[in-house]
Design a protein around this motif. Structure first.
Motif, PDB file in Angstrom:
ATOM      1  N   VAL A   1       1.879   6.285   0.140  1.00 56.13           N
ATOM      2  CA  VAL A   1       0.480   6.009   0.458  1.00 56.13           C
ATOM      3  C   VAL A   1       0.314   4.524   0.767  1.00 56.13           C
ATOM      4  O   VAL A   1       0.711   3.670  -0.023  1.00 56.13           O
ATOM      5  CB  VAL A   1      -0.445   6.417  -0.705  1.00 56.13           C
TER       6      VAL A   1
ATOM      7  N   HIS B   1      -2.440   1.604   1.491  1.00 51.21           N
ATOM      8  CA  HIS B   1      -3.853   1.257   1.307  1.00 51.21           C
ATOM      9  C   HIS B   1      -4.165   0.068   2.193  1.00 51.21           C
ATOM     10  O   HIS B   1      -3.648  -1.026   1.981  1.00 51.21           O
ATOM     11  CB  HIS B   1      -4.142   0.913  -0.153  1.00 51.21           C
TER      12      HIS B   1
ATOM     13  N   ARG C   1      -3.907   6.968  11.560  1.00 51.78           N
ATOM     14  CA  ARG C   1      -3.122   7.884  10.722  1.00 51.78           C
ATOM     15  C   ARG C   1      -2.114   8.668  11.557  1.00 51.78           C
ATOM     16  O   ARG C   1      -0.982   8.894  11.122  1.00 51.78           O
ATOM     17  CB  ARG C   1      -4.057   8.828   9.980  1.00 51.78           C
TER      18      ARG C   1
ATOM     19  N   SER D   1       0.758   8.504   4.176  1.00 51.84           N
ATOM     20  CA  SER D   1      -0.678   8.717   4.193  1.00 51.84           C
ATOM     21  C   SER D   1      -1.333   7.338   4.223  1.00 51.84           C
ATOM     22  O   SER D   1      -0.843   6.408   3.577  1.00 51.84           O
ATOM     23  CB  SER D   1      -1.115   9.488   2.941  1.00 51.84           C
TER      24      SER D   1
ATOM     25  N   GLU E   1      -4.868   5.210   3.597  1.00 48.28           N
ATOM     26  CA  GLU E   1      -6.208   5.175   3.036  1.00 48.28           C
ATOM     27  C   GLU E   1      -6.834   3.832   3.386  1.00 48.28           C
ATOM     28  O   GLU E   1      -6.195   2.795   3.216  1.00 48.28           O
ATOM     29  CB  GLU E   1      -6.180   5.375   1.527  1.00 48.28           C
TER      30      GLU E   1
ATOM     31  N   ASP F   1      -9.421   1.194   2.404  1.00 48.13           N
ATOM     32  CA  ASP F   1     -10.208   0.773   1.235  1.00 48.13           C
ATOM     33  C   ASP F   1     -11.133  -0.366   1.595  1.00 48.13           C
ATOM     34  O   ASP F   1     -10.817  -1.220   2.360  1.00 48.13           O
ATOM     35  CB  ASP F   1      -9.281   0.337   0.093  1.00 48.13           C
TER      36      ASP F   1
END
Length: 77
Positions: free
Chosen positions: A33, A35, A58, A73, A75, A77
């Motif tokens: 993941v 961020h 993505r 993945s 994300e 933020d």
């Protein structure tokens, strides 16, 4: 992979110095993941209308990860 995400994000925002990426260790499903952190006023530029730019980011990251035989993945933020 981290450099690719930083390069993409810095090209989209007005304040490229505020772009940073944190990477988590692979989870139980071997998904790494990422961020992505940007300045508050650049969030709209990274997400885009109806999330289209975020989806594109993505997609590019997943395509690059597939070439390296890993799962990622992203994300925001």
């Amino acid at each position: 992979m981290k450099d690719l995400l930083v390069c993409i994000a810095k090209g989209l925002v007005e304040n490229p110095d505020a772009v940073s990426v944190d990477v988590d260790d692979p989870n139980e499903e071997d998904v790494i993941v990422y961020h992505l952190h940007v300045a508050e006023n650049d969030m709209g530029r990274v997400i885009g209308k109806q999330g289209r730019i975020a989806k594109a980011i993505r997609l590019v990251m997943r395509a690059a990860a597939t070439r390296n035989n890993c799962k990622v993945s992203v994300e925001i933020d």
